[in-house]
Design an enzyme around this catalytic site. Structure first.
Site, PDB file in Angstrom:
ATOM      1  N   HIS A 359       0.891  -1.222   0.080  1.00 14.02           N
ATOM      2  CA  HIS A 359      -0.017  -0.015  -0.007  1.00 14.02           C
ATOM      3  C   HIS A 359       0.921   1.252  -0.160  1.00 14.02           C
ATOM      4  CE1 HIS A 359      -4.011  -1.873   0.684  1.00 14.02           C
ATOM      5  NE2 HIS A 359      -3.237  -2.975   1.548  1.00 14.02           N
ATOM      6  N   LYS A 547      -8.833  13.801   4.987  1.00 15.84           N
ATOM      7  CA  LYS A 547      -8.080  12.371   4.806  1.00 15.84           C
ATOM      8  C   LYS A 547      -6.801  12.339   6.322  1.00 15.84           C
ATOM      9  CE  LYS A 547      -6.843  13.480   0.600  1.00 15.84           C
ATOM     10  NZ  LYS A 547      -7.411  12.511  -0.434  1.00 15.84           N
ATOM     11  N   ARG A 548      -6.062  11.373   6.317  1.00 12.93           N
ATOM     12  CA  ARG A 548      -5.067  11.602   7.263  1.00 12.93           C
ATOM     13  C   ARG A 548      -4.239  12.769   6.854  1.00 12.93           C
ATOM     14  NH1 ARG A 548      -4.186   7.597  11.381  1.00 12.93           N
ATOM     15  NH2 ARG A 548      -2.235   9.008  11.925  1.00 12.93           N
ATOM     16  N   LYS A 553       0.152  14.064   1.460  1.00 14.39           N
ATOM     17  CA  LYS A 553      -1.173  14.548   0.875  1.00 14.39           C
ATOM     18  C   LYS A 553      -1.263  16.028   0.716  1.00 14.39           C
ATOM     19  CE  LYS A 553      -2.773  10.611   3.320  1.00 14.39           C
ATOM     20  NZ  LYS A 553      -3.676   9.490   2.212  1.00 14.39           N
ATOM     21  N   THR A 655      -8.834   6.541  -1.530  1.00 14.31           N
ATOM     22  CA  THR A 655     -10.136   5.612  -1.765  1.00 14.31           C
ATOM     23  C   THR A 655     -11.348   6.590  -1.636  1.00 14.31           C
ATOM     24  OG1 THR A 655      -9.860   4.647   0.491  1.00 14.31           O
ATOM     25  CG2 THR A 655      -9.393   3.226  -1.400  1.00 14.31           C
ATOM     26  N   LYS A 659     -15.037   7.681  -3.250  1.00 17.39           N
ATOM     27  CA  LYS A 659     -16.396   8.022  -2.410  1.00 17.39           C
ATOM     28  C   LYS A 659     -17.176   9.463  -2.720  1.00 17.39           C
ATOM     29  CE  LYS A 659     -14.091   5.438   0.778  1.00 17.39           C
ATOM     30  NZ  LYS A 659     -13.213   5.416   1.945  1.00 17.39           N
TER      31      LYS A 659
HETATM   32  C1  26Q Z   1       3.385   0.711  10.498  1.00 16.62           C
HETATM   33  C2  26Q Z   1       4.109   0.247  11.268  1.00 16.62           C
HETATM   34  C3  26Q Z   1       4.127   0.806  12.970  1.00 16.62           C
HETATM   35  C4  26Q Z   1       2.811   1.546  12.916  1.00 16.62           C
HETATM   36  C5  26Q Z   1       2.077   1.663  12.242  1.00 16.62           C
HETATM   37  C6  26Q Z   1       2.108   1.498  10.745  1.00 16.62           C
HETATM   38  C7  26Q Z   1       1.196   1.734   9.757  1.00 16.62           C
HETATM   39  C8  26Q Z   1      -0.102   1.746   9.971  1.00 16.62           C
HETATM   40  C9  26Q Z   1      -1.231   1.901   8.994  1.00 16.62           C
HETATM   41  C10 26Q Z   1       1.840   2.009   8.548  1.00 16.62           C
HETATM   42  C11 26Q Z   1       0.722   2.293   7.361  1.00 16.62           C
HETATM   43  C12 26Q Z   1      -0.638   2.123   7.716  1.00 16.62           C
HETATM   44  C13 26Q Z   1      -1.486   2.543   6.800  1.00 16.62           C
HETATM   45  C14 26Q Z   1      -1.305   2.814   5.564  1.00 16.62           C
HETATM   46  C15 26Q Z   1      -2.309   3.429   4.636  1.00 16.62           C
HETATM   47  O1  26Q Z   1      -3.492   3.581   5.114  1.00 16.62           O
HETATM   48  N1  26Q Z   1      -2.098   3.380   3.232  1.00 16.62           N
HETATM   49  C16 26Q Z   1      -3.225   3.649   2.288  1.00 16.62           C
HETATM   50  O2  26Q Z   1      -3.753   2.569   1.827  1.00 16.62           O
HETATM   51  C17 26Q Z   1      -4.977   2.834   0.907  1.00 16.62           C
HETATM   52  C18 26Q Z   1      -5.579   1.405   0.622  1.00 16.62           C
HETATM   53  O3  26Q Z   1      -4.564   1.145  -0.277  1.00 16.62           O
HETATM   54  C19 26Q Z   1      -4.519   3.577  -0.167  1.00 16.62           C
HETATM   55  O4  26Q Z   1      -5.601   4.003  -1.082  1.00 16.62           O
HETATM   56  C20 26Q Z   1      -3.655   4.870   0.150  1.00 16.62           C
HETATM   57  O5  26Q Z   1      -3.047   5.561  -0.974  1.00 16.62           O
HETATM   58  C21 26Q Z   1      -2.447   4.649   1.143  1.00 16.62           C
HETATM   59  O6  26Q Z   1      -1.856   5.579   1.601  1.00 16.62           O
END
Ligand code: 26Q
Length: 812
Positions: A359, A547-548, A553, A655, A659
């Site tokens: 991702h 978004k986050r 972003k 995503t 929406k």
């Molecule tokens: C990793 C290690 C330690 C703590 C947290 C994490 C961690 C947690 C969540 C790393 C990444 C995430 C989330 C990533 C994420 O949401 N990525 C998004 O995924 C979507 C679905 O595919 C995409 O549409 C977005 O582009 C992408 O940013």
């Protein structure tokens, strides 16, 4: 459509009454709204339970392959409305409750919004569960039952404050505890190998035990008899952790402490996205999830077939990013140590079973673990990873003799770090990116060498959304208009939305769409007024960036545009542009200071405008506190413009953009992530694309990017950046100005200044187009009509066909 459970209004009333009496010792007349809500949920749960029993029989008969979807996050959103809609019994429940003196819509609002995810990745997992059930694929999601989800965000004086998100106990009524299916997960200790004949017994001593107790959430699907489950594991101490000796010495607190340290594993979700922290507790959570889930999957499989030889034919295990990648060595461990498979046979099963979705391409998001820390926490898993790495090294040496650089780049362990992405690529039979552009970037950069080595592994599956939740439930008026014009088939077959294109020049449809948008804006404005006491101008353009909060972003680019617009309006209050409401929302990771500064800046601009009643009529900025799924469900249908303005090459897919699109908002965006495919789906005239392309970003980066050059070249930009030092609402933002012009290392690493001019001019064009109703609504029609491809139903069918090799048991 399959005939579902039918239930009459009177049966519902009886069922609710009986739950009230049994669980709350009360009656409909005396019950509180909360008790009615819970009793209602319990009746829906009963329906789902009996459907699930039938569904399990159908699965057994089909002997089909099932999907195991492992993910550290599932950002579910509320369940009541979606379940009633899926079961086709909304009207029956609505009138039963009305006759008992309650409003179903009120009850929807009582449901907590479980935040068991950070953002896109977690929400995608939830959308996928919805489609898996709707389409009748046997599937189980597995995750952790975090006691506290992602923090609740409060904004105090423009600063983000994090508060605990308490979703249990009110959310608990959807969960089915399965204490009979508890497993033990082991950490720490040391390993001895005991060779006997050709076989090696593994002895693990002095370990710490944690119990994993499952809580199941039933997932229904629209018009489907399938009810899949999401199993959430909760950590509990075992008797082993309870120190009886301390207890009998009267040291009660210390005796308890060891149990508490086991339970800490499922206490809280890590509030971070897109960058790793390498924290020991996070590693513990990951192993806890995969070990409990695999033990459960294997026990079920063994009970059914009496062997694991056919495991890969009957189970597809999918890892959503590398967070559950420890399932690779864990499955090896179980096959080797518990079922005595040879390494080769075990590896064959593992690689035929596991697949992986990436991702992100951001280097800081690729997970690595320190080898020493890892060895201490998971000694047996460490040994297995070393052996995987050794064999990979041998294989690569044969393929590329002497090419040390390539081998080191592809290896699992390097520089005392265990690299989860390399492990995942090597052990998976398929690896997918989440949009065409993202997959191409994976092949060209991060996984270039692996792609050259095993090109057949790499495929693209573009993300999709649960279109029934995001359109049919979130925007009922638009859904009704679609039912009336193109017929209701699009609810099950999203590609039918394309039939709506024939109304692109129909003035009546434009009128209807504009009325619907107006109602949705009023609904959002009412929600916002109740929360804040601020009344929004619903006749302004709703320009939305939610978004986050992350540098890539580029909420900061959005803020610079607003500042430039503000400067212009101050000079020329009679500007002909229509009034705007700029809406931001999103959480920043607690330790991500620049992201928090950006929130602060947006709130500062917002405050300053609030003090100027004349300007406020023309432009307003709001920052929605604690943005989450339920907020998105009201906001997306009310939006005119969707901001998708990441630096090209950085957003894997996005995503939210889908929406907005399906709700008839037009995208202002860069050619990044899924925007590229959205442009193809709607045509260039129906989307506002600007800025550098991904290859141009790379090129500029190589040449040496200097933000100051852009600052010097454009007066509007210079004035906007200078305004950061003048400040807003009495506060200066010199740190952001430094970030943009001077930087620690590189100034403006996400190139906001480079894209500023093309961004502001495309926004101006959108604002001018907005005033031309038939032009605007023609574009709106084309966006709704083009959204069908971006349904999670399509994504799931592709996963099933290209990766998992499994079939719908209802032939869908
Ligand atoms: C990793 C290690 C330690 C703590 C947290 C994490 C961690 C947690 C969540 C790393 C990444 C995430 C989330 C990533 C994420 O949401 N990525 C998004 O995924 C979507 C679905 O595919 C995409 O549409 C977005 O582009 C992408 O940013």
């Amino acid at each position: 459509m399959d005939p579902l459970k039918s239930i009459t209004k009177n049966e519902i009333k009886e069922a609710i009454k009986s739950k009230l009496s049994r669980y709350f010792n009360t009656t409909p007349t005396d019950a509180s709204e909360n008790q009615i809500y819970k009793a209602t949920v319990l009746t829906v749960k009963d329906i789902l339970t009996s459907m699930r029993a039938e569904y399990k029989k159908d699965i057994k008969k089909s002997e089909g392959k099932r999907v195991v979807y492992l993910c550290m996050e599932f950002l579910l959103g509320r369940s009541l409305q979606v379940n009633l809609t899926n079961l086709g019994i909304v009207d029956e429940y609505r009138s039963a409750l009305r006759e008992m003196g309650f409003s179903l819509d009120h009850l929807y609002e009582l449901e907590p919004d479980p935040s068991l995810g950070n953002g896109g990745l977690g929400r995608l997992a939830a959308c996928f569960m919805d489609s898996l059930s709707a389409l009748g694929y046997p599937a189980n999601g597995y995750s952790i039952c975090y006691e506290y989800g992602l923090f609740r965000q409060k904004i105090v004086d423009g600063e983000q404050i994090e508060l605990p998100d308490v979703w249990l106990p009110d959310g608990e009524c959807w969960l089915v505890p399965r204490t009979d299916k508890t497993y033990i997960v082991r950490f720490d200790g040391h390993i001895t190998e005991n060779w006997r004949g050709g076989h090696c017994d593994i002895i693990h001593e002095n370990y710490t035990e944690v119990q994993a107790v499952p809580y199941d959430l039933m997932i229904s699907g629209a018009g489907s008899r399938a009810v899949n489950t999401l199993r959430l594991w909760r950590a509990r101490g075992t008797n082993q952790n309870f120190n009886m000796k301390l207890f009998s010495q009267g040291e009660y607190i210390r005796a308890m402490q060891q149990n508490t340290s086991a339970e800490i594993i499922s206490k809280v979700l890590y509030p971070s996205d897109e960058h790793t922290e390498g924290k020991l507790l996070r590693l513990t959570q990951q192993y806890f999830l995969v070990s409990a889930s695999l033990q459960s999957v294997i026990a079920d499989h063994f009970a059914l077939y009496g062997t694991l030889n056919n495991f890969a034919d009957k189970v597809a295990i999918h890892i959503n990013d590398t967070h559950p990648a420890l399932c690779i060595p864990e499955l090896m461990r179980i096959l080797l140590d518990v079922y005595s498979y040879s390494w080769e046979d075990a590896w064959n099963i593992v690689t035929r079973t596991i697949s992986y979705t990436n991702h992100t391409v951001m280097p800081e998001a690729l997970e690595t673990w320190n080898e020493d820390l890892f060895r201490l926490k998971l000694p047996r898993i460490y040994m297995i990873i070393c052996e995987i790495n050794r064999r990979l090294g041998e294989e690569l040496w044969r393929a590329y003799p002497g090419d040390w650089e390539r081998i080191s780049q592809m290896s699992v362990i390097s520089h005392s770090q265990i690299r989860m992405a390399n492990l995942s690529v090597y052990a998976s039979h398929k690896v997918n990116g989440v949009s065409e552009l993202h997959t191409q970037i994976l092949k060209d950069t991060v996984f270039h060498n692996s792609y050259k080595y095993t090109p057949e592994k790499f495929i693209n599956i573009t993300n999709g959304i649960a279109h029934r939740r995001w359109l049919c439930c979130a925007n009922p008026e638009l859904a009704t208009l679609l039912d009336e014009t193109i017929g209701p088939e699009y609810r099950y077959d999203s590609e039918r939305l394309s039939d709506f294109a024939k109304y692109s020049n129909d003035k009546n449809i434009h009128e209807r769409l504009s009325e619907i948008k107006q109602h949705n804006k009023e609904r959002f404005a009412e929600y916002y007024y109740l929360k804040t006491g601020i009344a929004l101008n619903t006749h302004s353009i709703f320009d939305v960036h939610v978004k986050r909060i992350h540098e890539y972003k580029r909420q900061l680019l959005g803020a610079l545009k607003i500042i430039a617009y503000y400067n212009e309006l101050k000079e020329n209050p009679n500007s002909s542009l229509p009034p705007h409401t700029f809406i931001f929302g999103g959480k920043a990771a607690p330790g991500y200071y620049i992201a928090k500064d950006i929130i602060n800046l947006i709130c500062g601009i917002s405050k300053e405008l609030e003090h100027d009643p004349r300007l406020r009529e023309r432009m307003r900025v709001i920052f929605i506190e604690d943005y989450k799924v339920s907020t998105a469900e009201i906001l997306m249908p009310a939006s005119d413009i969707s901001e998708q303005i990441s630096l090209a090459g950085k957003e894997a897919s996005g995503t939210g953009c889908m929406k907005f699109m399906i709700n008839g908002a037009l995208t202002v965006g860069t050619l990044d992530g899924a925007n590229v495919e959205m442009r193809r789906a709607v045509g260039n005239d129906n989307i506002y694309i600007f800025g550098l392309r991904a290859n141009e970003v790379e090129e500029l980066w190589r040449r040496g990017y200097e933000s100051i050059a852009y600052y010097n070249r454009s007066e509007r930009l210079r004035r906007a950046v200078d305004a950061l030092t003048t400040g807003f609402n009495g506060k200066q933002y010199t740190n952001i100005m430094h970030y943009l012009l001077l930087g620690h290392g590189v100034a403006d690493p996400y190139m906001c200044l480079a894209d500023f001019d093309s961004y502001t001019s495309v926004c101006r064009k959108a604002a001018i187009d907005y005033e031309n109703k038939s032009l605007w609504y023609k574009k709106v029609v084309m966006n709704i009509a083009g959204a069908g491809y971006f349904s999670a139903d399509r994504s799931i069918r592709e996963y099933a066909e290209k990766i998992w090799g499994c079939k719908s048991i209802y032939g869908k």
